[in-house]
Every structure is written in C-alpha cells, then in structure tokens.
Design a protein around this motif. Structure first.
Motif, mmCIF file in Angstrom:
data_model
loop_
_atom_site.group_PDB
_atom_site.id
_atom_site.type_symbol
_atom_site.label_atom_id
_atom_site.label_comp_id
_atom_site.label_asym_id
_atom_site.label_seq_id
_atom_site.Cartn_x
_atom_site.Cartn_y
_atom_site.Cartn_z
ATOM 1 N N ALA A 41 0.819 -1.203 0.000
ATOM 2 C CA ALA A 41 0.000 0.000 0.000
ATOM 3 C C ALA A 41 0.859 1.262 0.000
ATOM 4 O O ALA A 41 2.045 1.241 0.359
ATOM 5 N N SER A 42 0.253 2.372 -0.392
ATOM 6 C CA SER A 42 0.921 3.669 -0.395
ATOM 7 C C SER A 42 1.486 3.993 0.983
ATOM 8 O O SER A 42 0.793 3.850 1.998
ATOM 9 N N ASP A 91 4.221 2.107 -5.185
ATOM 10 C CA ASP A 91 3.082 1.538 -4.479
ATOM 11 C C ASP A 91 2.163 0.732 -5.389
ATOM 12 O O ASP A 91 2.219 0.819 -6.613
ATOM 13 N N LEU A 93 -2.025 -1.174 -5.755
ATOM 14 C CA LEU A 93 -3.438 -0.846 -5.583
ATOM 15 C C LEU A 93 -4.138 -1.880 -4.701
ATOM 16 O O LEU A 93 -3.745 -3.043 -4.656
ATOM 17 N N ASN A 94 -5.195 -1.427 -4.048
ATOM 18 C CA ASN A 94 -5.990 -2.299 -3.177
ATOM 19 C C ASN A 94 -6.965 -3.125 -4.042
ATOM 20 O O ASN A 94 -8.175 -2.900 -4.035
ATOM 21 N N TYR A 110 -3.929 -6.863 -2.486
ATOM 22 C CA TYR A 110 -3.070 -5.858 -3.126
ATOM 23 C C TYR A 110 -2.471 -6.407 -4.412
ATOM 24 O O TYR A 110 -2.159 -7.600 -4.503
ATOM 25 N N ALA A 147 3.741 6.000 -2.866
ATOM 26 C CA ALA A 147 2.400 6.599 -2.805
ATOM 27 C C ALA A 147 1.977 7.461 -3.980
ATOM 28 O O ALA A 147 1.383 8.508 -3.793
ATOM 29 N N GLU A 149 -0.358 6.499 -5.936
ATOM 30 C CA GLU A 149 -1.773 6.200 -6.102
ATOM 31 C C GLU A 149 -2.683 6.894 -5.087
ATOM 32 O O GLU A 149 -3.897 6.897 -5.269
ATOM 33 N N THR A 150 -2.124 7.464 -4.046
ATOM 34 C CA THR A 150 -2.952 7.995 -2.968
ATOM 35 C C THR A 150 -2.621 9.451 -2.664
ATOM 36 O O THR A 150 -1.602 9.741 -2.029
ATOM 37 N N ASP A 199 -10.465 15.070 -5.059
ATOM 38 C CA ASP A 199 -11.550 14.244 -4.533
ATOM 39 C C ASP A 199 -12.510 15.094 -3.713
ATOM 40 O O ASP A 199 -12.172 16.216 -3.284
ATOM 41 N N THR A 270 -14.636 11.877 -7.417
ATOM 42 C CA THR A 270 -13.429 12.490 -7.963
ATOM 43 C C THR A 270 -13.791 13.589 -8.943
ATOM 44 O O THR A 270 -14.837 13.538 -9.606
#
Length: 406
Positions: A41-42, A91, A93-94, A110, A147, A149-150, A199, A270
């Motif tokens: 994860a990030s 990183d 993705l979930n 992940y 990170a 992605e976040t 977001d 978003t």
C-alpha cells in the motif's frame, strides 16, 4: 584502430547501451516478477524499499534512504555538471489479483495493477546500464517514490527531501506502461497529458424516521439521488464544451434498514480537469448545486474538497530530445507523437512543475489478452521491459550529452 586491413569503429554510447540492455534484460524481467509478488500500500512499501535498495547497492550505486519514508534517492556520478533524474513509483493498488500468474501477488487484497513493478524494474535497469557506461556525460539521479496512487502522494515528500537538488536536476523523465499501445511502440507527448485529480466527500444530513411515514422525515437517500442525477449537468451545462472535465461519484454510503428513512448519506467522488481555471471553478459549482438541492428539501450538508494532483505538463524541449532518442532506438514508425489527452491523475506533475520533464508511455499491449490499468487481470507483455530500459537509458544519456536548451 584497424584489424586485417579493416578499420574498427569504437562503440558509440548507443551501441554500448543496446549491448548492455540485451545483457541485463533477463534480470530486469526477474526483478519485475519479484516486485510484482510483493505489492504494498501507499507509504507502506517496506519490502519493496528493501528489495530496491539491495538491487542498487549490488550494482555499486550510491543509495540515500529518506528518513521516515520508504522513498529512495540514488546517485550515479559521471563527467560534467548536468543532472538528469529518472523517477519510478513504488506503491500498489488495493485490488485482489486475478491473473493466475506464477508470480502473482502474495499479499492478499493488493496488486501491481498500474505497472509500478515494471516502472521500478525499468528504472533499475537504466541505472545499471548508465552506471556501467564509459564516459557518462553528466550525473544521473534515480528517484523511487512511494504513494503515487494515494493523494497527496509521495512526490512532494521526495521533493522536500531534496530529490531535485544538491546539485539541481536539469531534467526529469518518467515512464508509464500503457496497455492501449502495442508492445514495440512508445508515445512521447508535449503539453498537458493528464488531468488534475481532486476528490470530494459530501455528507447530506436529513431527518430519519419510520419507513411508513416518509412525510414526517427528510429522506437523505432521496436527496442524494437527486443530487447525483443533477451533478452531471455541472459538466454539460456549466463548463465550456472545450474545457475537458469529469465529476464522478464513486461511493455512496447510507441507511441502516429497509424500513428506516436514512438521516445521513455520504457521497465520495473524484473531480478531473484539464486546466487550472476549470479546476478552481468546479468546487464552487458543485457546492452551489448541493446547497440548492438540500435547501429545497429542508436538509443540511457538509462538503469536503480534497485537493490532489495538478495536471502533468510535458516540456517541449525535453520531449523533443526524448522523441529523437526513442526514434533512434525503435525507428520512426514505433514512436507516436501523442496518444491524446487522458483524464487520469499523476503526481509526476509536481516534479514537472519545478524541472523540465516528460513521460514516456511504453506500449505493453498483449492483443486480445490485454486488460486495462487498475483491472484485477492486468498484466504486461514482458518483452516491453527491454524496450523500456533501452529508450529510457538512451533518452537520459542524450539529455545529459545535449543539455536542455530552448
């Protein structure tokens, strides 16, 4: 130099890069597979950080670990003062992986569904090649960033830690796999190539009660539905037709039981925009619509706007040097000037705001077996890894050799 009456040409930098790339390609594929197995994860890329540091140190490349972060800055010294940086994101993705690959993720929930495993392997390969190259005409900086992605992402932290300074970076390159491009081709772009990515989180506050007596309540679900239905008119009727923008609701949470009127609904989504003027305008327009609809029903609301990444803008001069370098390696037919504007977000934008830079989009398409980015079955054509190493290495070399002018 001559032998048997024939003059032997000393190998050029291009020759050396191509020869080294062929030699290390199996290792690059192996590294990609190792990293693919351990997606994280990030800001939690602990195992990934350890592996990348090990690869760099084994290659004799100086490594600097960022205190309190999984970020890495590596330096390769050459001759001359120019500095070119190569950035890779780390990183995952979930997403629960569904590829059935022999090296599929061992971390439940992940997956490297955006190609960051490939990005790291390619930048590592390019670093190894340029570290071995004779007479490197400048200095190379490798940035392995957490990170992406976040939001707010890891780029700002890397910049704060000095990734672009001491000495100052003259140009920066990123590489991103693209399943929409066939393997064997790359795209080099100029100008804005991605949207800003922000977001929002909206809480609609009504008044709950029994499902048999809706007239005594203020139904937050009905209000939320009305708002979501009308939200798209912000884009179609309040933003210019030539000003690309997207507003999407990705998550709705509300209600407790089938016979209870919900007193609260949470909406998350978003906002994407091509230019900063539209980006600044959209939160105001959304709030205006939200205020009107909730007021009409006698409800209240909270509106949280989370500012994310600005748009990525590729520098014209850097892109031209990279395009010419890619053409030398792959031939004119395999270098696409542009793949068009995308509404995705990328925190490479923060680097490109401070230093001239561009992103090489690497074709990894597998024909009918191709899945899009962020899909549970996403995979790449691994033949593209060697191509990525060659074009990134030679592009960096040419930027060091020619400098940034214009």
């Amino acid at each position: 130099m001559s032998k048997g009456g024939k003059t032997l040409r000393s190998p050029t930098a291009r020759d050396q890069i191509l020869a080294l790339a062929r030699r290390i390609e199996p290792k690059v594929i192996s590294i990609r597979r190792e990293l693919h197995r351990i997606p994280e994860a990030s800001f939690g890329e602990v195992k990934t950080h350890k592996r990348v540091c090990t690869y760099l140190r084994k290659a004799g490349i100086k490594v600097k670990c960022i205190t309190g972060s999984t970020g890495i800055i590596a330096t390769i010294r050459g001759k001359g003062k120019r500095v070119v940086a190569l950035r890779a994101d780390m990183d995952a993705l979930n997403i629960q992986e569904e590829t059935r690959l022999s090296f599929a993720s061992v971390h439940k929930g992940y997956m490297h569904a955006c190609g960051h495993d490939a990005h790291m392997a390619i930048v590592l390969g390019a670093g190894v090649i340029l570290n071995r190259l004779q007479n490197l005409p400048g200095n190379l900086r490798l940035i392995f960033q957490p990170a992406e992605e976040t939001p707010p992402g890891g780029a700002l932290g890397m910049i704060k830690a000095g990734a672009l300074k001491a000495p100052k970076v003259d140009a920066i390159l990123g590489i991103h796999v693209d399943p929409a491009i066939p393997t064997g081709k790359v795209a080099v772009n100029v100008g804005a190539i991605s949207a800003s990515a922000d977001d929002f989180r909206i809480t609609i506050k009504g008044r709950g009660g029994h499902g048999s007596s809706p007239h005594k309540c203020v139904d937050a679900i009905v209000i939320a539905c009305q708002f979501v239905s009308n939200l798209q008119s912000v884009i179609s009727r309040m933003v210019g037709a030539l000003d690309s923008a997207v507003v999407s609701v990705g998550r709705i949470t509300g209600g407790a039981r089938s016979n209870i009127i919900a007193d609260k609904v949470v909406l998350e989504g978003t906002i994407r925009a091509r230019n900063e003027t539209t980006r600044r305008k959209l939160p105001r327009l959304i709030r205006q619509m939200l205020r009107g609809i909730t007021s009409a029903y006698g409800a209240d609301y909270e509106f949280e706007y989370i500012k994310g990444y600005p748009a990525v803008v590729c520098d014209e001069t850097v892109s031209q040097v990279v395009k010419e370098a890619c053409t030398e390696i792959l031939g004119k037919r395999n270098v696409i000037t542009t793949q068009g504007f995308e509404m995705g977000g990328e925190d490479f934008a923060y680097y490109a705001r401070l230093v001239p830079g561009t992103v090489i989009f690497l074709g990894v398409g597998k024909g009918k077996k191709t899945y899009p980015l962020h899909h549970a079955k996403f995979d790449i054509d691994e033949r593209a890894l060697g191509i990525g190493v060659r074009v990134l290495s030679y592009s960096a070399y040419q930027l060091l050799d020619q400098g940034i002018t214009g």
